[in-house]
Write an enzyme that holds these catalytic residues in place. Structure first.
Site, PDB file in Angstrom:
ATOM      1  N   LYS A  95       9.773 -34.704  -2.933  1.00  0.00           N
ATOM      2  CA  LYS A  95      10.504 -33.506  -2.465  1.00  0.00           C
ATOM      3  C   LYS A  95      11.293 -33.739  -1.171  1.00  0.00           C
ATOM      4  O   LYS A  95      12.310 -33.093  -0.950  1.00  0.00           O
ATOM      5  CB  LYS A  95       9.533 -32.337  -2.275  1.00  0.00           C
ATOM      6  CG  LYS A  95       9.026 -31.742  -3.581  1.00  0.00           C
ATOM      7  CD  LYS A  95       8.178 -30.509  -3.345  1.00  0.00           C
ATOM      8  CE  LYS A  95       7.666 -29.951  -4.660  1.00  0.00           C
ATOM      9  NZ  LYS A  95       6.941 -28.688  -4.506  1.00  0.00           N
TER      10      LYS A  95
ATOM     11  N   ASP B 152      10.511 -22.921  -4.506  1.00  0.00           N
ATOM     12  CA  ASP B 152       9.083 -22.587  -4.347  1.00  0.00           C
ATOM     13  C   ASP B 152       8.895 -21.284  -3.556  1.00  0.00           C
ATOM     14  O   ASP B 152       8.192 -20.374  -3.993  1.00  0.00           O
ATOM     15  CB  ASP B 152       8.330 -23.717  -3.627  1.00  0.00           C
ATOM     16  CG  ASP B 152       8.036 -24.903  -4.542  1.00  0.00           C
ATOM     17  OD1 ASP B 152       7.993 -24.721  -5.772  1.00  0.00           O
ATOM     18  OD2 ASP B 152       7.842 -26.019  -4.017  1.00  0.00           O
TER      19      ASP B 152
HETATM   20  P1  NDP Z   1       0.380 -30.445   1.487  1.00  0.00           P
HETATM   21  O1  NDP Z   1      -0.483 -31.631   1.266  1.00  0.00           O
HETATM   22  O2  NDP Z   1       1.797 -30.628   1.927  1.00  0.00           O
HETATM   23  O3  NDP Z   1      -0.341 -29.469   2.586  1.00  0.00           O
HETATM   24  C1  NDP Z   1      -1.687 -29.169   2.477  1.00  0.00           C
HETATM   25  C2  NDP Z   1      -2.088 -28.106   3.510  1.00  0.00           C
HETATM   26  O4  NDP Z   1      -3.454 -27.735   3.237  1.00  0.00           O
HETATM   27  C3  NDP Z   1      -2.045 -28.558   4.954  1.00  0.00           C
HETATM   28  O5  NDP Z   1      -1.698 -27.471   5.785  1.00  0.00           O
HETATM   29  C4  NDP Z   1      -3.505 -28.976   5.211  1.00  0.00           C
HETATM   30  O6  NDP Z   1      -3.887 -28.853   6.565  1.00  0.00           O
HETATM   31  C5  NDP Z   1      -4.234 -27.925   4.410  1.00  0.00           C
HETATM   32  N1  NDP Z   1      -5.580 -28.329   4.028  1.00  0.00           N
HETATM   33  C6  NDP Z   1      -5.933 -29.126   2.968  1.00  0.00           C
HETATM   34  N2  NDP Z   1      -7.272 -29.251   2.920  1.00  0.00           N
HETATM   35  C7  NDP Z   1      -7.768 -28.534   3.970  1.00  0.00           C
HETATM   36  C8  NDP Z   1      -9.091 -28.281   4.437  1.00  0.00           C
HETATM   37  N3  NDP Z   1     -10.169 -28.790   3.827  1.00  0.00           N
HETATM   38  N4  NDP Z   1      -9.236 -27.498   5.535  1.00  0.00           N
HETATM   39  C9  NDP Z   1      -8.163 -26.971   6.157  1.00  0.00           C
HETATM   40  N5  NDP Z   1      -6.884 -27.176   5.755  1.00  0.00           N
HETATM   41  C10 NDP Z   1      -6.692 -27.958   4.678  1.00  0.00           C
HETATM   42  O7  NDP Z   1       0.322 -29.612   0.137  1.00  0.00           O
HETATM   43  P2  NDP Z   1       1.395 -28.570  -0.450  1.00  0.00           P
HETATM   44  O8  NDP Z   1       1.865 -27.707   0.673  1.00  0.00           O
HETATM   45  O9  NDP Z   1       2.400 -29.303  -1.261  1.00  0.00           O
HETATM   46  O10 NDP Z   1       0.498 -27.733  -1.469  1.00  0.00           O
HETATM   47  C11 NDP Z   1      -0.478 -26.799  -1.019  1.00  0.00           C
HETATM   48  C12 NDP Z   1      -1.016 -26.039  -2.221  1.00  0.00           C
HETATM   49  O11 NDP Z   1       0.030 -25.230  -2.777  1.00  0.00           O
HETATM   50  C13 NDP Z   1      -1.502 -26.945  -3.366  1.00  0.00           C
HETATM   51  O12 NDP Z   1      -2.693 -26.401  -3.884  1.00  0.00           O
HETATM   52  C14 NDP Z   1      -0.407 -26.858  -4.409  1.00  0.00           C
HETATM   53  O13 NDP Z   1      -0.897 -27.004  -5.721  1.00  0.00           O
HETATM   54  C15 NDP Z   1       0.084 -25.437  -4.176  1.00  0.00           C
HETATM   55  N6  NDP Z   1       1.463 -25.231  -4.639  1.00  0.00           N
HETATM   56  C16 NDP Z   1       1.676 -24.215  -5.530  1.00  0.00           C
HETATM   57  C17 NDP Z   1       2.922 -23.960  -5.998  1.00  0.00           C
HETATM   58  C18 NDP Z   1       3.094 -22.830  -6.968  1.00  0.00           C
HETATM   59  O14 NDP Z   1       4.173 -22.724  -7.552  1.00  0.00           O
HETATM   60  N7  NDP Z   1       2.100 -21.963  -7.137  1.00  0.00           N
HETATM   61  C19 NDP Z   1       4.101 -24.754  -5.586  1.00  0.00           C
HETATM   62  C20 NDP Z   1       3.779 -25.783  -4.607  1.00  0.00           C
HETATM   63  C21 NDP Z   1       2.491 -26.012  -4.178  1.00  0.00           C
HETATM   64  P3  NDP Z   1      -3.674 -30.080   7.630  1.00  0.00           P
HETATM   65  O15 NDP Z   1      -2.235 -29.982   8.064  1.00  0.00           O
HETATM   66  O16 NDP Z   1      -4.653 -29.756   8.696  1.00  0.00           O
HETATM   67  O17 NDP Z   1      -3.973 -31.351   6.869  1.00  0.00           O
END
Ligand code: NDP
Length: 286
Positions: free
Chosen positions: A71, A107
């Site tokens: 992306k 998105d």
């Molecule tokens: P990224 O990997 O870019 O970001 C993940 C985020 O989740 C970060 O802010 C991270 O925090 C946080 N995170 C993950 N695990 C933990 C934890 N155990 N405790 C606290 N914070 C946590 O992922 P995306 O933004 O691409 O995706 C996020 C979600 O959105 C996914 O589940 C994905 O499937 C969903 N999604 C859904 C879409 C839809 O159309 N419904 C479209 C795109 C995504 P930190 O910065 O601290 O690591």
């Protein structure tokens, strides 16, 4: 009328790609609209993204979706960016017209359409909390700011990531966005209108996980939305419903981001019900 056996082609580049359900939904939409279009899922490793993008032009394809891990990397292969894609710094949909490749991000737009159509909320003037600072959070927050929310609080575990998201989006949109580091249990205060989980907490296979938040003081009409769509019934949404709060699942965002890509590529309005049913069916959700 002369025959035309040449289908118009779109698809998705990603790695891994086999479990991406978007094609099922798009093909159902094309068939329902009587369009001779095809959507093909391509497994593209990062080192092949440049040649895959060139192939789009060589094959006369009409557009492409990008998913993990492309992306952000795709930006270097595009001619133009939409304002939203520029603000977010990531692209999930490319349209190709007269050889020019334009990047858009559907998105956040998909999320907003779900908030409006499925939850009946107009985000303008609302007080919103977004949990997370990754790609989904950036897309959702950028569109909320452009839709005129009154306050957008970003709560994230890693402070640097949260702070840089806030700095970037404030600069890009001029909107009211601020950051709070997430330490221990985050208690959502009364008076907020919308709470969004844009982290991956609760995503399959870790389905028993829920963000460490306390909803006991939240206003009774606060909408709790989850970006996680697999499973659609996350523990967070179950917790919210048990507390009497309205909810919006991640399938809504997923369907509408696809609907908007369909509109951009074909210039037509798809049958959303058909696309939603195909997606739910492919994910085994009743
Ligand atoms: P990224 O990997 O870019 O970001 C993940 C985020 O989740 C970060 O802010 C991270 O925090 C946080 N995170 C993950 N695990 C933990 C934890 N155990 N405790 C606290 N914070 C946590 O992922 P995306 O933004 O691409 O995706 C996020 C979600 O959105 C996914 O589940 C994905 O499937 C969903 N999604 C859904 C879409 C839809 O159309 N419904 C479209 C795109 C995504 P930190 O910065 O601290 O690591």
């Amino acid at each position: 009328m002369s025959a035309n056996y040449k289908a118009e082609l779109v698809g998705v580049f990603g790695q891994p790609i086999a479990e991406n359900p978007t094609g099922v939904m798009q093909e159902a939409g094309f068939a329902a609209a009587g369009l001779n279009w095809r959507y093909i899922s391509f497994e593209v490793p990062p080192e092949n993204l440049g040649s895959a993008m060139s192939a789009l032009s060589a094959l006369g394809m009409r557009g492409i979706n990008l998913t993990i891990p492309h992306k952000v990397a795709v930006l270097q292969y595009l001619d133009d960016l939409s304002p939203a894609a520029k603000a977010i710094g990531a692209v999930n949909t490319v349209c190709i017209e007269e050889g020019r490749k334009t990047g858009e991000n559907t998105d956040g737009k998909g999320f907003l359409r779900g908030v409006r159509k499925d939850a009946g909320m107009n985000p303008a003037g609302k007080l919103v909390t977004v949990l997370g600072a990754g790609g989904a959070a950036r897309a959702i927050a950028a569109e909320l700011l452009m839709a005129g929310v009154a306050d957008l609080l970003v709560v994230n575990r890693t402070p640097d990531r949260g702070q840089s998201m806030v700095t970037d989006l404030r600069e890009a949109t001029g909107g009211p966005i601020r950051f709070l580091p997430w330490k221990g249990t985050y208690r959502v205060p009364a008076g907020r209108h919308l709470f969004v989980n844009a982290t991956s907490i609760g995503l399959y296979p870790d389905v028993k996980a829920a963000p460490d938040i306390d909803l006991s003081e939240a206003s009774p009409d606060m909408l709790v939305a989850d970006a996680v769509f697999n499973p659609p019934e996350t523990r967070l949404l179950a917790m919210a419903r048990a507390g009497g709060l309205p909810t919006l699942d991640g399938l809504s965002m997923l369907v509408y981001q696809g609907v908007i890509a369909f509109e951009l590529w074909t210039g037509q309005t798809p049958d959303e019900g058909v696309m939603k049913a195909a997606l739910r069916n492919s994910l085994g959700v009743s």
